[in-house]
Motif scaffolding. Structure first.
Motif, PDB file in Angstrom:
ATOM      1  N   ALA A 316       0.815  -1.212   0.000  1.00  0.00           N
ATOM      2  CA  ALA A 316       0.000   0.000   0.000  1.00  0.00           C
ATOM      3  C   ALA A 316       0.845   1.257   0.000  1.00  0.00           C
ATOM      4  O   ALA A 316       0.453   2.272  -0.584  1.00  0.00           O
ATOM      5  CB  ALA A 316      -0.938   0.013   1.209  1.00  0.00           C
ATOM      6  N   ASP A 317       2.012   1.221   0.672  1.00  0.00           N
ATOM      7  CA  ASP A 317       2.904   2.378   0.699  1.00  0.00           C
ATOM      8  C   ASP A 317       4.277   1.912   1.160  1.00  0.00           C
ATOM      9  O   ASP A 317       4.378   1.029   2.011  1.00  0.00           O
ATOM     10  CB  ASP A 317       2.369   3.450   1.649  1.00  0.00           C
ATOM     11  CG  ASP A 317       2.934   4.829   1.357  1.00  0.00           C
ATOM     12  OD1 ASP A 317       4.128   5.052   1.652  1.00  0.00           O
ATOM     13  OD2 ASP A 317       2.192   5.682   0.836  1.00  0.00           O
ATOM     14  N   THR A 318       5.327   2.525   0.613  1.00  0.00           N
ATOM     15  CA  THR A 318       6.685   2.096   0.947  1.00  0.00           C
ATOM     16  C   THR A 318       7.460   3.116   1.768  1.00  0.00           C
ATOM     17  O   THR A 318       8.589   2.829   2.179  1.00  0.00           O
ATOM     18  CB  THR A 318       7.498   1.819  -0.332  1.00  0.00           C
ATOM     19  OG1 THR A 318       7.551   3.020  -1.124  1.00  0.00           O
ATOM     20  CG2 THR A 318       6.872   0.702  -1.142  1.00  0.00           C
ATOM     21  N   GLU A 319       6.898   4.304   1.993  1.00  0.00           N
ATOM     22  CA  GLU A 319       7.637   5.365   2.687  1.00  0.00           C
ATOM     23  C   GLU A 319       6.841   5.877   3.877  1.00  0.00           C
ATOM     24  O   GLU A 319       6.513   7.063   3.970  1.00  0.00           O
ATOM     25  CB  GLU A 319       7.958   6.503   1.717  1.00  0.00           C
ATOM     26  CG  GLU A 319       9.014   6.156   0.689  1.00  0.00           C
ATOM     27  CD  GLU A 319      10.403   6.024   1.295  1.00  0.00           C
ATOM     28  OE1 GLU A 319      10.686   6.717   2.289  1.00  0.00           O
ATOM     29  OE2 GLU A 319      11.197   5.205   0.774  1.00  0.00           O
ATOM     30  N   VAL A 320       6.535   4.983   4.783  1.00  0.00           N
ATOM     31  CA  VAL A 320       5.817   5.357   6.005  1.00  0.00           C
ATOM     32  C   VAL A 320       6.841   5.593   7.106  1.00  0.00           C
ATOM     33  O   VAL A 320       7.774   4.804   7.287  1.00  0.00           O
ATOM     34  CB  VAL A 320       4.833   4.250   6.412  1.00  0.00           C
ATOM     35  CG1 VAL A 320       4.165   4.578   7.736  1.00  0.00           C
ATOM     36  CG2 VAL A 320       3.786   4.038   5.313  1.00  0.00           C
ATOM     37  N   HIS A 321       6.644   6.656   7.863  1.00  0.00           N
ATOM     38  CA  HIS A 321       7.573   7.011   8.933  1.00  0.00           C
ATOM     39  C   HIS A 321       6.816   7.124  10.249  1.00  0.00           C
ATOM     40  O   HIS A 321       5.840   7.864  10.350  1.00  0.00           O
ATOM     41  CB  HIS A 321       8.293   8.316   8.611  1.00  0.00           C
ATOM     42  CG  HIS A 321       9.144   8.214   7.386  1.00  0.00           C
ATOM     43  ND1 HIS A 321       8.629   8.405   6.126  1.00  0.00           N
ATOM     44  CD2 HIS A 321      10.459   7.919   7.224  1.00  0.00           C
ATOM     45  CE1 HIS A 321       9.594   8.250   5.231  1.00  0.00           C
ATOM     46  NE2 HIS A 321      10.712   7.949   5.874  1.00  0.00           N
ATOM     47  N   ARG A 322       7.292   6.403  11.226  1.00  0.00           N
ATOM     48  CA  ARG A 322       6.620   6.312  12.512  1.00  0.00           C
ATOM     49  C   ARG A 322       6.661   7.647  13.253  1.00  0.00           C
ATOM     50  O   ARG A 322       7.693   8.307  13.314  1.00  0.00           O
ATOM     51  CB  ARG A 322       7.286   5.245  13.373  1.00  0.00           C
ATOM     52  CG  ARG A 322       6.672   5.131  14.759  1.00  0.00           C
ATOM     53  CD  ARG A 322       7.624   4.529  15.759  1.00  0.00           C
ATOM     54  NE  ARG A 322       7.041   4.523  17.093  1.00  0.00           N
ATOM     55  CZ  ARG A 322       7.741   4.525  18.206  1.00  0.00           C
ATOM     56  NH1 ARG A 322       9.045   4.532  18.148  1.00  0.00           N
ATOM     57  NH2 ARG A 322       7.138   4.525  19.372  1.00  0.00           N
TER      58      ARG A 322
END
Length: 504
Positions: A316-322
Motif C-alpha cells: 500500500a505504501d513504501t515510505e511510512v515514517h513512525r
C-alpha cells in the motif's frame, strides 16, 4: 447465563445484584457545540472510580445501530500499599466489555476475563478493605469486539500466562446473542493457545464475514508474535464457524523471515465479497525490539479470497515514517499503528490510514484507497483539516465506512489548539471523505468530538492506562467515537455519537 432481559428494570436488577457488572450513566454535557437531539454529547462510559481505561475499539450491531460494544484495558493505578507492588492488585491489568442498548447514552460494564483466582477481599490497616478484581492475575489485555449481521456479538481478551488457564498464554472469546447483555460460556472459548502454537502471541483482533457469501458469519481472529521473545516477527489468522466454540488450524498471513516488522500491528477486516484483508507493517531485519529504527516502513495489505486459507500480499505504501507518540509502544522499538476499513456494499473497496511523521515535531494523517482489493492504490490524501505548515502531532487514526454510501469517516486526535507537541492538550476530530464514482477522494467537513482541549496525560505513563487504539462506528443514526480521556487522576473511556446531519 443466556436469559434475555426484556425490560430496563430487569437490567438494573442484574446490575445491582451481579458482581462485576456496573452501569455508566450519561455524563452532563459541558458548554460545547451540540448537533441536535440525536447528539449524545460526551458520555463517560467508565463506571469504576479509580480504575484507568485505555485501548478502546468500538463495534456496532448491523441489525440495530443502537446496540454497541466497546472494550478497554483496565487497571487500578492507585491500588493502596502494601499490595500495590504485588502482582494481583486490581488484577494488575484486566479487560472490560461495555454494551449499550440506546446508542451509547448508557452503558453496561462487564468483566469476563479471569487470569487469576477471581475476586478476593483483602483487609488492610486503617480499616480499608480493597478488593483484588482478579487476584494473582498476571495480565489480561488486548481486547476487541465484533458483530455479525445476524445480531451475534463477540468479545475477546488475551490472558498472559495467568493461573486461570494453567499458565498458558491464550486468547479467550465469548459470544452474546442478546445485544451484549449476557455472554457465554462462563469461562469463554479458547481461540488461540500459545503453547499449542509454539509461539508467544500478541495483539489479537476480530473480524466477521457479513457478506452473505459462502462463509457468511465466519469469525476471524488475527494475532502476531510478540517483540519481547526471540522469535521472527510473523502474523497469523484462524477462523470459527460455530460462534467461537471451535477454531481452524492457524494460517500464516505475512511472508518471509525477519521481513515483517517487530510489533507489526496487524488488523483484519472483511470486504463486501467475503475477502479477508489484513494490514500490517514490514521493515528490514535491522529493525529490532531493542534498537530504535528510524528508516521507512512498508505498509502491506494481505488478502484472502478463500476464507482465510491462503493470502496474497500487496504494498500500500513504501515510505511510512513512525511518529514518536509516547502512547504508542516505547522508543526502544519501532511501532506504527495503521487503520483499515472496507466498503460493506462494494467488493474490493478498501482504505488504509496511518499517522505519518513530517519530522521530529510534526505529523499528519495519511490515507490511501483501493478499488480492486489492494492491487492499485490512490495517491496519498492528507486527511487532517488543520494547516500542514504549523507543527502539530497527529495520532490514533481510526476508520469506518458508512454502509450503503460512498462516505468514509476518519477519526484522529491532534494538538492544533495548544502548541502541537505530544505533551500539549489534544482534541478528537472526525472527518468525512467522499469517494466519487471515478474513485477520486474528496474531503468533507470535520467535527470536534471532545468538549474542548483535553490534557494529554502522556507525562503520566505508568500512572495512566497506556492508549494506542480508538474506535469509530458510522451508521445511519450517526458516527460514534470512543477515546481515552484524563478525568481526575485516571483516564476514562469516553463515547460520543454525532448525527450524520452534522456533516452536510
Amino acid at each position: 447465563m443466556r436469559a434475555r432481559l426484556a425490560t430496563r428494570a430487569a437490567l438494573l436488577t442484574l446490575v445491582a445484584s451481579a458482581p462485576g457488572l456496573a452501569l455508566a450513566i450519561e455524563a452532563p454535557g459541558a458548554a460545547a457545540q451540540r448537533y441536535g437531539r440525536a447528539d449524545t454529547g460526551v458520555v463517560d462510559v467508565s463506571s469504576e472510580p479509580g480504575n484507568s481505561e485505555g485501548e478502546e475499539p468500538l463495534s456496532v450491531n448491523p441489525l440495530n445501530p443502537n446496540q454497541l460494544t466497546a472494550v478497554a484495558n483496565v487497571f487500578e493505578p492507585d491500588f493502596p500499599a502494601p499490595l500495590n507492588p504485588f502482582v494481583g492488585g486490581g488484577g494488575l491489568q484486566d479487560t472490560r466489555v461495555y454494551s449499550s442498548q440506546d446508542g451509547g447514552r448508557h452503558w453496561l460494564t462487564q468483566k469476563l476475563d479471569q487470569g487469576g483466582l477471581g475476586k478476593l477481599e483483602v483487609s488492610l490497616p486503617e480499616g480499608n478493605s480493597p478488593e483484588f478484581s482478579d487476584a494473582f492475575n498476571i495480565v489480561n489485555t488486548d481486547a476487541d469486539s465484533a458483530w455479525d449481521k445476524h445480531g451475534n456479538a463477540y468479545f475477546e481478551s488475551g490472558d498472559i500466562h495467568g493461573l486461570y488457564h494453567e499458565g498458558n498464554e491464550v486468547e479467550t472469546l465469548w459470544h452474546s446473542s442478546d445485544g451484549g447483555v449476557t455472554w457465554g460460556p462462563d469461562r469463554g472459548y479458547t481461540a488461540v493457545n500459545a503453547t499449542e502454537e509454539h509461539k508467544e502471541l500478541d495483539r489479537p483482533w476480530l473480524a466477521v464475514d457479513n457478506s452473505g457469501g459462502p462463509h457468511d458469519g465466519r469469525l476471524y481472529t488475527t494475532f502476531e508474535t510478540t517483540p519481547f521473545v526471540d522469535e521472527p516477527p510473523e502474523v497469523f489468522a484462524k477462523h470459527s464457524d460455530d460462534h467461537g466454540a471451535t477454531w481452524s488450524p492457524t494460517v500464516r498471513v505475512d511472508d518471509g523471515t525477519y521481513q515483517t516488522q517487530w510489533n507489526p500491528r496487524a488488523r483484519p477486516v472483511v470486504g463486501a465479497d467475503g475477502a479477508l484483508y489484513v494490514v500490517y507493517d514490514r521493515a528490514p531485519v535491522t529493525d529490532t525490539p531493542f534498537v530504535t529504527y528510524e528508516g521507512p516502513i512498508t505498509l502491506v495489505l494481505a488478502r484472502s479470497t478463500d476464507g482465510g486459507e491462503t493470502f496474497q500480499r500487496f504494498v500500500a505504501d513504501t515510505e511510512v515514517h513512525r511518529v514518536v507518540s509516547p502512547d504508542e509502544a516505547t522508543p526502544q522499538y519501532t511501532e506504527m499503528i495503521p487503520a483499515i476499513a472496507t466498503d460493506p456494499a462494494n467488493a474490493g473497496r478498501v482504505a488504509v490510514a496511518w499517522p505519518e511523521a513530517q519530522g521530529p515535531g510534526s505529523s499528519r494523517i495519511m490515507l490511501r484507497y483501493s478499488r480492486d482489493g489492494g492491487v492499485h492504490w490512490s495517491p496519498r490524501l492528507d486527511v487532517a483539516d488543520d494547516t500542514p505548515v504549523a507543527a502539530d502531532q497527529h495520532d490514533h487514526v481510526t476508520l469506518s465506512w458508512l454502509p450503503g454510501t460512498r462516505k468514509l469517516f476518519v477519526g484522529w486526535r491532534d494538538r492544533r489548539c495548544c502548541g502541537g507537541s505530544f505533551e500539549d492538550d489534544y482534541q478528537q476530530w472526525v472527518r468525512v471523505v467522499k469517494v466519487a464514482l471515478s474513485g477520486a477522494l474528496h474531503l468533507g467537513p470535520s467535527m470536534e468530538f471532545t468538549e474542548g482541549p483535553q490534557p494529554s496525560g502522556t507525562s503520566e505513563r505508568g500512572a495512566l492506562q497506556p492508549d494506542e487504539f480508538q474506535g469509530l462506528a458510522a451508521t445511519r443514526l450517526g458516527v460514534g467515537l470512543t477515546w481515552s480521556q484524563v478525568t481526575g487522576s485516571v483516564d476514562d473511556l469516553m463515547f460520543r455519537r454525532v448525527p450524520l446531519s452534522a456533516w452536510r
